[in-house]
Scaffold this motif. Structure first.
Motif, PDB file in Angstrom:
ATOM      1  N   GLN A 111       0.836  -1.208   0.000  1.00 37.50           N
ATOM      2  CA  GLN A 111       0.000   0.000   0.000  1.00 37.50           C
ATOM      3  C   GLN A 111       0.872   1.260   0.000  1.00 37.50           C
ATOM      4  N   GLN A 143      -5.797  11.549  11.767  1.00 38.57           N
ATOM      5  CA  GLN A 143      -5.210  10.462  10.992  1.00 38.57           C
ATOM      6  C   GLN A 143      -6.108   9.254  11.177  1.00 38.57           C
ATOM      7  N   VAL A 144      -6.742   8.803  10.090  1.00 36.51           N
ATOM      8  CA  VAL A 144      -7.729   7.727  10.214  1.00 36.51           C
ATOM      9  C   VAL A 144      -7.302   6.519   9.390  1.00 36.51           C
ATOM     10  N   ASP A 145      -7.803   5.387   9.805  1.00 38.99           N
ATOM     11  CA  ASP A 145      -7.585   4.125   9.085  1.00 38.99           C
ATOM     12  C   ASP A 145      -8.968   3.511   8.903  1.00 38.99           C
ATOM     13  N   TRP A 158      -8.721  -1.088   2.957  1.00 40.65           N
ATOM     14  CA  TRP A 158      -8.437  -0.223   4.089  1.00 40.65           C
ATOM     15  C   TRP A 158      -7.388   0.811   3.675  1.00 40.65           C
ATOM     16  N   LYS A 160      -5.328   4.626   4.795  1.00 38.92           N
ATOM     17  CA  LYS A 160      -4.978   5.605   5.824  1.00 38.92           C
ATOM     18  C   LYS A 160      -4.853   6.982   5.185  1.00 38.92           C
ATOM     19  N   PHE A 161      -5.436   7.979   5.824  1.00 43.79           N
ATOM     20  CA  PHE A 161      -5.320   9.348   5.317  1.00 43.79           C
ATOM     21  C   PHE A 161      -5.691  10.324   6.424  1.00 43.79           C
ATOM     22  N   GLU A 162      -5.467  11.609   6.186  1.00 46.97           N
ATOM     23  CA  GLU A 162      -5.807  12.656   7.141  1.00 46.97           C
ATOM     24  C   GLU A 162      -7.072  13.368   6.693  1.00 46.97           C
ATOM     25  N   SER A 180      -4.127   3.137  -2.919  1.00 48.43           N
ATOM     26  CA  SER A 180      -3.738   3.741  -1.640  1.00 48.43           C
ATOM     27  C   SER A 180      -3.364   5.216  -1.755  1.00 48.43           C
ATOM     28  N   GLY A 207     -12.848  -0.768  13.720  1.00 45.41           N
ATOM     29  CA  GLY A 207     -11.454  -0.784  13.293  1.00 45.41           C
ATOM     30  C   GLY A 207     -11.069  -2.066  12.583  1.00 45.41           C
ATOM     31  N   TYR A 208      -9.917  -2.048  12.032  1.00 52.22           N
ATOM     32  CA  TYR A 208      -9.418  -3.186  11.261  1.00 52.22           C
ATOM     33  C   TYR A 208      -9.044  -4.334  12.192  1.00 52.22           C
ATOM     34  N   LYS A 216      -5.554  -6.222   4.226  1.00 53.44           N
ATOM     35  CA  LYS A 216      -6.180  -4.914   4.040  1.00 53.44           C
ATOM     36  C   LYS A 216      -6.538  -4.648   2.585  1.00 53.44           C
TER      37      LYS A 216
END
Length: 224
Positions: A111, A143-145, A158, A160-162, A180, A207-208, A216
Motif C-alpha cells: 500500500q 489520521q484515520v484508518d 483499508w 490511511k489518510f488525514e 492507496s 477498526g481493522y 487490508k
C-alpha cells in the motif's frame, strides 16, 4: 589467388602433408580435399587457424566479392550478430518489464501511495467510508484508518489518510483515490451519500481486525 591455390602452395612450402595439416586443424582429409578442390570453404574460426599454421595473413585470403562461399560465411556472421543484438534487446525489455511489474506489485502489496500514484494500470475511483468517533472535538486534523467501499457490492480496501475537523453528523467521507494514493477527501453527512452506497459506508465505525478480516487489500493475489 584462390584459397585452394594458397592452401596447396603454403602446405608444400612448409613441407606439410595433407594428413598432418588435417590433424593440426582437427579436420578430416576429406574435408581438406574438398577445400583443395573448391567444393567447400572453412569457417572463420578454421580460417584463423589456417592463417596461423601456414603463416598466411587473413588479408591475403579471398575477399567476399572474390568467392561466393566467403560471401555466404560473411552473410551468416552478420545475421548471427543481428540475431544476437535482437535477442539481447528482447531480453533487456523482458527484464525491464519484469522489474517494472514487480515494482508496481510491491507498491500494491505494501500500500505504497507513491508507487500506486505512478501505476498506469490503476484507475482513479471514488469510495465512501465512515470515520471513527472523535477523540478530541478541537482537533483540526485526524489520521484515520478506514475501510473505503468503492462499489455497492463491497469491493474496497483499508486506507490511511488525514481528514479535516469533522463532527458526529458529518463523519462520512467521499474519497477519490488511486488505490492507496488519496487525491481528494470530502466530508459528508449520511444523507449526501448515494442511496446504493449508504449500506456499504455503514453507520458504525469498526477498526481493522487482521484475524477476522484478512489482508487490508481486497485482492486474492496481494503482490499484483
Amino acid at each position: 589467388m584462390k584459397f585452394s591455390t594458397q592452401l596447396r602452395e603454403r602446405r608444400k612450402k612448409l613441407k606439410l602433408t595433407q594428413e598432418s595439416l588435417a590433424n593440426k586443424l582437427n579436420v578430416t582429409r576429406q574435408t581438406l580435399s574438398r577445400w583443395k578442390n573448391d567444393l567447400s570453404y572453412p569457417n572463420l574460426d578454421t580460417l584463423v587457424q589456417i592463417s596461423q599454421i601456414l603463416n598466411i595473413s587473413l588479408d591475403c585470403l579471398p575477399k567476399e566479392n572474390e568467392n561466393s562461399m566467403v560471401g555466404q560465411i560473411s552473410s551468416n556472421v552478420r545475421k548471427k550478430r543481428k540475431y544476437k543484438t535482437v535477442l539481447l534487446i528482447i531480453g533487456l525489455l523482458l527484464i525491464a518489464t519484469f522489474v517494472f511489474i514487480t515494482f508496481l506489485g510491491y507498491g500494491r502489496a505494501t500500500q505504497n501511495a507513491t508507487i500506486d500514484h505512478l501505476n498506469p494500470f490503476i484507475k482513479t475511483q471514488d469510495g465512501y467510508a465512515i470515520l471513527p468517533n472523535l477523540a478530541n472535538q478541537q482537533q483540526l486534523t485526524q489520521q484515520v484508518d478506514v475501510f473505503v467501499s468503492d462499489d455497492a457490492f463491497g469491493k474496497g480496501s483499508w486506507l490511511k489518510f488525514e481528514t479535516g475537523q469533522y463532527t458526529a453528523k458529518n463523519r462520512w467521507t467521499l474519497i477519490q483515490h488511486n488505490e492507496s494514493y488519496i487525491s481528494k477527501v470530502r466530508l459528508l453527512n449520511k444523507k449526501q451519500i448515494p442511496l446504493g452506497m449508504r449500506e456499504q459506508a455503514g453507520s458504525f465505525y469498526t477498526g481493522y481486525q487482521s484475524k477476522t478480516e484478512g489482508p487490508k487489500i481486497g485482492k486474492k493475489i496481494l503482490w499484483w
